[in-house]
Design a protein around this motif. Structure first.
Motif, PDB file in Angstrom:
ATOM      1  N   THR A   1       0.839  -1.203   0.000  1.00  0.00           N
ATOM      2  CA  THR A   1       0.000   0.000   0.000  1.00  0.00           C
ATOM      3  C   THR A   1       0.872   1.250   0.000  1.00  0.00           C
ATOM      4  O   THR A   1       0.623   2.195  -0.764  1.00  0.00           O
ATOM      5  N   VAL A   2       1.895   1.257   0.837  1.00  0.00           N
ATOM      6  CA  VAL A   2       2.840   2.380   0.864  1.00  0.00           C
ATOM      7  C   VAL A   2       3.515   2.527  -0.495  1.00  0.00           C
ATOM      8  O   VAL A   2       3.664   3.641  -1.013  1.00  0.00           O
ATOM      9  N   ALA A   3       3.916   1.406  -1.077  1.00  0.00           N
ATOM     10  CA  ALA A   3       4.607   1.444  -2.368  1.00  0.00           C
ATOM     11  C   ALA A   3       3.718   2.029  -3.466  1.00  0.00           C
ATOM     12  O   ALA A   3       4.142   2.929  -4.209  1.00  0.00           O
ATOM     13  N   ILE A   4       2.505   1.547  -3.566  1.00  0.00           N
ATOM     14  CA  ILE A   4       1.587   2.048  -4.603  1.00  0.00           C
ATOM     15  C   ILE A   4       1.282   3.526  -4.366  1.00  0.00           C
ATOM     16  O   ILE A   4       1.273   4.330  -5.304  1.00  0.00           O
ATOM     17  N   THR A   5       1.045   3.886  -3.120  1.00  0.00           N
ATOM     18  CA  THR A   5       0.759   5.288  -2.793  1.00  0.00           C
ATOM     19  C   THR A   5       1.948   6.174  -3.149  1.00  0.00           C
ATOM     20  O   THR A   5       1.782   7.234  -3.765  1.00  0.00           O
ATOM     21  N   GLY A   6       3.137   5.740  -2.769  1.00  0.00           N
ATOM     22  CA  GLY A   6       4.338   6.508  -3.088  1.00  0.00           C
ATOM     23  C   GLY A   6       4.530   6.691  -4.583  1.00  0.00           C
ATOM     24  O   GLY A   6       4.900   7.779  -5.052  1.00  0.00           O
ATOM     25  N   LEU A   7       4.273   5.657  -5.327  1.00  0.00           N
ATOM     26  CA  LEU A   7       4.411   5.751  -6.782  1.00  0.00           C
ATOM     27  C   LEU A   7       3.363   6.691  -7.383  1.00  0.00           C
ATOM     28  O   LEU A   7       3.659   7.462  -8.306  1.00  0.00           O
ATOM     29  N   CYS A   8       2.160   6.629  -6.856  1.00  0.00           N
ATOM     30  CA  CYS A   8       1.109   7.548  -7.341  1.00  0.00           C
ATOM     31  C   CYS A   8       1.483   9.006  -7.029  1.00  0.00           C
ATOM     32  O   CYS A   8       1.295   9.885  -7.872  1.00  0.00           O
ATOM     33  N   VAL A   9       2.000   9.232  -5.824  1.00  0.00           N
ATOM     34  CA  VAL A   9       2.432  10.578  -5.454  1.00  0.00           C
ATOM     35  C   VAL A   9       3.570  11.019  -6.365  1.00  0.00           C
ATOM     36  O   VAL A   9       3.572  12.152  -6.865  1.00  0.00           O
ATOM     37  N   ALA A  10       4.525  10.144  -6.593  1.00  0.00           N
ATOM     38  CA  ALA A  10       5.644  10.472  -7.492  1.00  0.00           C
ATOM     39  C   ALA A  10       5.128  10.813  -8.886  1.00  0.00           C
ATOM     40  O   ALA A  10       5.575  11.794  -9.510  1.00  0.00           O
TER      41      ALA A  10
END
Length: 158
Positions: free
Chosen positions: A145-154
């Motif tokens: 979840t953190v990974a997907i969120t971080g990628l979306c933010v990026a």
């Protein structure tokens, strides 16, 4: 030009990691409960054949997602997109932690269950193995979840 390439790679990273995220969420929400209803032999054979195919097909998504996340972080740094670089860096940390859980705990169990499914010899500790595999889902799902969120933010900040 590099910004557009970074956005494309970030999108690829989202898609690759979404496959892993979805698989982990399905295991946490559905498969774990199903396995609790099965006898040890059925559970082990089902899990073993599942791991047999997953361990052949999922590495492209898992490794590809990590590589794309690292490239996203690097391209964000090179193009001066600090916010995107930080978000992608957090993603990389989460994914490497996820990989550590996989390699140290899940993969050895996958191998034992696959061998059991192929041979039909169910280990005496079959339920304990599955319980241990299930026990790391509470870490794997949030890490993804953190990974997907971080990628979306990026992707948004690129």
């Amino acid at each position: 030009m590099l910004t557009v390439i970074g956005q494309i790679i970030a999108a690829v990273a989202v898609l690759a990691n979404a496959v892993v995220y979805g698989t982990d969420v399905c295991c946490a929400l559905v498969t774990r409960s199903v396995n609790r209803k099965l006898d040890d032999a059925t559970m082990t054979i089902n899990a073993g054949w599942g791991h047999f195919y997953a361990d052949k097909r999922m590495p492209a998504f898992g490794a590809g997602g990590v590589v794309a996340a690292v490239l996203t972080a690097l391209l964000a740094l090179v193009t001066g997109q600090v916010g995107a670089a930080v978000a992608a860096g957090i993603t990389v940390a989460a994914l490497l932690t996820w990989v550590a859980f996989y390699v140290r705990i899940a993969k050895p169990i996958n191998s034992l269950q696959t061998a059991a499914a192929q041979s039909g010899v169910i280990p005496a500790n079959a339920r304990a193995l599955q319980d241990e595999w299930d026990s790391i889902l509470k870490y794997r799902v949030p890490l993804q979840t953190v990974a997907i969120t971080g990628l979306c933010v990026a992707l948004i900040l690129f």
